[in-house]
Design an enzyme around this catalytic site. Structure first.
Site, PDB file in Angstrom:
ATOM      1  N   SER A 110       0.819  -1.221   0.000  1.00 35.46           N
ATOM      2  CA  SER A 110       0.000   0.000   0.000  1.00 35.46           C
ATOM      3  C   SER A 110       0.846   1.262   0.000  1.00 35.46           C
ATOM      4  CB  SER A 110      -0.878  -0.006   1.253  1.00 35.46           C
ATOM      5  OG  SER A 110      -1.348   1.293   1.542  1.00 35.46           O
ATOM      6  N   TYR A 133      -1.785   6.295  -5.641  1.00 35.50           N
ATOM      7  CA  TYR A 133      -2.986   7.015  -6.080  1.00 35.50           C
ATOM      8  C   TYR A 133      -2.553   7.988  -7.162  1.00 35.50           C
ATOM      9  CZ  TYR A 133      -4.595   5.422  -1.500  1.00 35.50           C
ATOM     10  OH  TYR A 133      -4.925   4.653  -0.403  1.00 35.50           O
ATOM     11  N   THR A 159      -5.041   3.030  -7.221  1.00 33.36           N
ATOM     12  CA  THR A 159      -6.343   3.011  -6.547  1.00 33.36           C
ATOM     13  C   THR A 159      -7.132   4.259  -6.917  1.00 33.36           C
ATOM     14  OG1 THR A 159      -5.519   1.626  -4.769  1.00 33.36           O
ATOM     15  CG2 THR A 159      -7.472   2.960  -4.281  1.00 33.36           C
ATOM     16  N   LYS A 225      -7.494  -0.106  -9.620  1.00 31.22           N
ATOM     17  CA  LYS A 225      -8.238  -0.702  -8.497  1.00 31.22           C
ATOM     18  C   LYS A 225      -9.390   0.206  -8.054  1.00 31.22           C
ATOM     19  CE  LYS A 225      -7.568  -2.405  -3.759  1.00 31.22           C
ATOM     20  NZ  LYS A 225      -8.086  -1.392  -2.827  1.00 31.22           N
ATOM     21  N   HIS A 249     -13.388  -1.273  -2.235  1.00 30.46           N
ATOM     22  CA  HIS A 249     -12.491  -0.955  -1.121  1.00 30.46           C
ATOM     23  C   HIS A 249     -12.956  -1.668   0.162  1.00 30.46           C
ATOM     24  CE1 HIS A 249      -9.200   2.201  -0.765  1.00 30.46           C
ATOM     25  NE2 HIS A 249      -9.212   1.701   0.447  1.00 30.46           N
TER      26      HIS A 249
END
Ligand SMILES: Cc1cc2nc3c(=O)[nH]c(=O)nc-3n(C[C@H](O)[C@H](O)[C@H](O)COP(=O)(O)O)c2cc1C
Length: 355
Positions: A110, A133, A159, A225, A249
């Site tokens: 992450s 991101y 994401t 994602k 999520h």
């Protein structure tokens, strides 16, 4: 002491983890947005499909391996990008990475990890993806992409469902203060200056051009994602993405969506075989994995269960979580007469009428 002596399924892992973790940490991990309707629905929707068992098909040798972006994994279950593994175990992402490597699967790190993604890359000889991101500061994106490639990360997961902060009521009531991940320098703080932006989230002003731009400079496969509609799958294809994770999520951002498994077929149809479709959300049983594959997912990811594994027994706990899923997948494949992942097709399941 826990009333559960030895966890035999992922729900037992959660029950023990709940006893061991501080309440606010458990709530942060387990919880979701507002009424947690999507959290619940993600889980319950798997019961909308039933297996069509088949017999006498020689299932003496089962092969659970499959490919993801053209490379082999030992089972069709990957580790979803989740921030802050140290919330559950002091070894955090390092323990998770060793567990993923030992199990022959991929760990998506992450953006909000509690470990430096460069340090982590050196910690085991396993396989990593890096999640980020569309940051407000493009220099951060460029820097992370270059470093990820140099460090041997195999893909970038972007994401897209976190451009606006969610309302998570457990966290509000617990006055929970989530810290930024260690991979953000002070510079990264600029990312959260825009209205609506939140620490460790995406730029609210981002558009499909940003995904296109990320793909154009990444030099690695890009997986989008947080996609929940066929329209957005088509836009991912146009932007050059190599894969899509159908995800809400884990019900942590927008509540009142359909379950991910309910929109999977729409996503698979829209992909027209041009990109790989994966799924996450509510995977707790091997049966869930097989149903998702039967509906066209190439592989699935687990989020919360990795924290339960870490909280129970660190690296060994995560290995056990993956082993339990593997054993349950095997039972399901054998009893459905499907010896390989490729043989799990649409005829493996049927839509189950509501009882
Ligand atoms: C504690 C926690 C932290 C998460 N952090 C991130 C994150 O930093 N980036 C991201 O893309 N998804 C994040 N997710 C979402 C997961 O990647 C995944 O979509 C979700 O957990 C899947 O649902 P499941 O928990 O039911 O398996 C997080 C999930 C949890 C539970």
């Amino acid at each position: 002491m826990s009333t559960i002596a030895e966890p035999i399924n992922l729900f037992d892992f959660e029950a023990i983890a709940k006893e061991r973790l501080p309440t606010e940490e458990y709530d942060y991990i387990a919880g979701g947005a507002t009424d947690e309707i999507s959290v619940d629905r993600n889980r319950r929707a798997y019961a909308s499909w039933a297996f069509r068992p088949r017999v006498l098909r020689n299932v003496s040798a089962l092969d659970l391996s499959t490919t993801v972006l053209g490379t082999k994994v030992n089972l069709p279950v990957l580790i979803a990008p989740c921030g802050g593994h140290k919330k559950a175990h002091p070894e955090g992402e390092f323990a998770t990475f060793r567990a993923a490597a030992a199990s022959g699967t991929i760990f998506a790190v992450s953006a909000n990890a509690s470990a430096d993604f460069a340090e982590l890359a050196k910690a085991a000889s396993g396989r990593l993806w890096l999640q980020l991101y569309p940051f407000r500061d493009r220099e951060i994106t460029k820097d992370w992409l270059k470093r990820a490639k140099d460090l041997g990360y195999e893909a970038i997961c972007v994401t897209l469902d976190s451009q606006w902060p969610p309302k998570r009521e457990r966290n509000i009531r617990n006055n929970y203060g989530n810290r930024r991940g260690v991979n953000f320098s002070n510079r990264g703080a600029e990312n959260s200056q825009r209205r609506g932006a939140h620490p460790g989230g995406g730029d609210p002003a981002a558009t499909w051009k940003d995904l296109e731009w990320i793909k154009s400079i990444a030099g690695l496969p890009v997986v989008a994602k947080g996609i929940m509609t066929g329209e957005d799958v088509e836009l991912c294809t146009e932007a050059g993405a190599d894969g899509v994770i159908v995800s809400n999520h884990g019900g942590r951002h927008l509540d009142n969506t359909l379950a991910t498994v309910e929109v999977l077929s729409e996503a698979v149809a829209a992909a027209k075989g041009k990109l790989e479709i994966y799924l996450d959300g509510g995977i707790r049983r091997g049966a869930d994995v097989v149903k998702a594959i039967a509906l066209g997912a190439k592989a699935v990811f687990i989020g919360r269960p990795l924290f339960w594994g870490l909280a129970v027994d660190g690296e060994k706990g995560v290995i056990r979580v993956l082993d339990i899923l593997r054993e349950e997948i095997e039972i399901t494949m054998a009893k459905c007469g499907r010896p390989t992942v490729a043989s799990i097709d649409a005829t493996t399941i049927v839509k189950a009428p509501p009882l």
